[in-house]
Write a protein that holds these residues in place. Structure first.
Motif, PDB file in Angstrom:
ATOM      1  N   GLY A 128       0.812  -1.204   0.000  1.00  0.00           N
ATOM      2  CA  GLY A 128       0.000   0.000   0.000  1.00  0.00           C
ATOM      3  C   GLY A 128       0.848   1.258   0.000  1.00  0.00           C
ATOM      4  O   GLY A 128       0.539   2.232  -0.706  1.00  0.00           O
ATOM      5  N   GLY A 129       1.945   1.250   0.748  1.00  0.00           N
ATOM      6  CA  GLY A 129       2.826   2.407   0.786  1.00  0.00           C
ATOM      7  C   GLY A 129       3.526   2.668  -0.529  1.00  0.00           C
ATOM      8  O   GLY A 129       3.692   3.828  -0.943  1.00  0.00           O
ATOM      9  N   LEU A 130       3.935   1.601  -1.213  1.00  0.00           N
ATOM     10  CA  LEU A 130       4.628   1.746  -2.485  1.00  0.00           C
ATOM     11  C   LEU A 130       3.741   2.385  -3.552  1.00  0.00           C
ATOM     12  O   LEU A 130       4.228   3.074  -4.452  1.00  0.00           O
ATOM     13  N   ARG A 131       2.454   2.170  -3.466  1.00  0.00           N
ATOM     14  CA  ARG A 131       1.535   2.719  -4.452  1.00  0.00           C
ATOM     15  C   ARG A 131       1.549   4.252  -4.479  1.00  0.00           C
ATOM     16  O   ARG A 131       1.109   4.862  -5.457  1.00  0.00           O
ATOM     17  N   GLU A 132       2.081   4.843  -3.420  1.00  0.00           N
ATOM     18  CA  GLU A 132       2.112   6.304  -3.333  1.00  0.00           C
ATOM     19  C   GLU A 132       3.216   6.920  -4.184  1.00  0.00           C
ATOM     20  O   GLU A 132       3.139   8.102  -4.525  1.00  0.00           O
ATOM     21  N   PHE A 133       4.264   6.140  -4.524  1.00  0.00           N
ATOM     22  CA  PHE A 133       5.369   6.761  -5.256  1.00  0.00           C
ATOM     23  C   PHE A 133       6.056   5.844  -6.276  1.00  0.00           C
ATOM     24  O   PHE A 133       6.637   6.341  -7.245  1.00  0.00           O
TER      25      PHE A 133
END
Length: 297
Positions: free
Chosen positions: A262-267
């Motif tokens: 989920g965090g990787l989807r931000e950048f």
């Protein structure tokens, strides 16, 4: 025919892509890998087919990638190493892959044969991963290594690998820049176990025209985590992560990967999953339908 809206187009459009690494079978029957891959169709953007990983004998990744694409309609990325082929052989393999419609390549130097199940064989290593990427780009331009024109150019999307947790991050960034210069357009990284490591690497490389897919590996135990710290150069698992996995086991490893995903989807451009023989973990991380999870057991 295979869907032309593939990995290249998705990356160009800025879609967050998900890839999963699969190991070819040791034998002439592709069914074990096909059984694993079929449940990923429509759920992930591509699967990686390894090239005799850890220098252990496996089916040709090019042949298997072709079968996966043709029979399942699932895009494949084939690994190619410099370990087993000289420059003539590498070019021949690449031309054959292009003819079969297998056009996503991950360029690797390869493990030493001494690590595998045929320790007596000799590695070739006539070039390295950067040289292999340069060679593939040369074929894309319509010429062989000696400058002779081909009767038709290849159209490879050339990938490479990187290590966000490298001790010498300056050297790792410089190495990635060299790969991009010779034609690498996407990167799949070694596993990361915290968002800070991924974000730091992304910040250091965001100026480069390359799409970065960060590796995710669901830890099963604290023992496995400590193995990475002791045996895999540049891959670091923090003590906080080890403690969570020690307390929660496999479930904690899955939860950590879901949070990272989920965090990787931000950048990031995407995520690359290493199931290490536990394909159910992929379904759980991506929250794929539970019927598929049961079918994979």
């Amino acid at each position: 025919m295979y869907n032309v809206h593939g990995l290249r187009e998705k990356l160009a459009l800025g879609k967050f892509v998900t890839t999963v690494e699969l190991e070819p079978p040791k034998g002439a029957d592709p069914l074990p890998t096909m059984e694993a891959a079929k449940f990923l169709r429509g759920k992930v953007d591509a699967v990686n087919i390894a090239d005799s990983p850890m220098a252990t004998l496996r089916m040709s990744p090019i042949a298997l990638a072709h079968i996966v694409q043709e029979d399942l309609g699932l895009e494949a990325i084939f690994h190619l190493t410099c370990r087993d082929r000289n420059l003539l052989g590498l070019q021949s393999e690449l031309l054959g892959a292009a003819a079969l419609g297998v056009r996503n390549i991950l360029t690797l130097t390869g493990d030493s044969p001494s690590r595998g199940d045929h320790p007596e064989v000799k590695g070739v290593f006539e070039t390295d991963s950067i040289g292999l990427a340069r060679l593939a780009e040369r074929l894309n331009q319509g010429y062989d290594l000696t400058g002779h024109e081909l009767n038709g150019p290849t159209r490879f999307l050339i990938g490479g690998v990187a290590n966000p947790g490298a001790e010498d991050l300056d050297a790792e960034v410089a190495k990635l820049a060299a790969k991009v210069e010779v034609g690498v357009r996407f990167v799949q990284t070694q596993p990361v176990f915290d968002i800070e490591t991924a974000l730091r690497f992304w910040e250091r490389t965001r100026h480069l025209p390359v799409h970065i897919l960060f590796g995710l590996l669901p830890l099963k135990s604290a023992r496995q985590a400590r193995y990475f710290n002791e045996k895999v150069p540049g891959v670091r698992v923090g003590e906080d992560v080890i403690q969570k996995v020690e307390e929660g086991g496999r479930a904690a490893g899955i939860a950590l990967c879901r949070e990272l995903y989920g965090g990787l989807r931000e950048f990031a451009a995407g995520a690359h999953l290493f199931p290490i023989g536990d394909l159910r973990a992929v379904y759980e991380i991506l929250d794929i339908d539970t019927d598929l999870r049961r079918a994979a057991m």
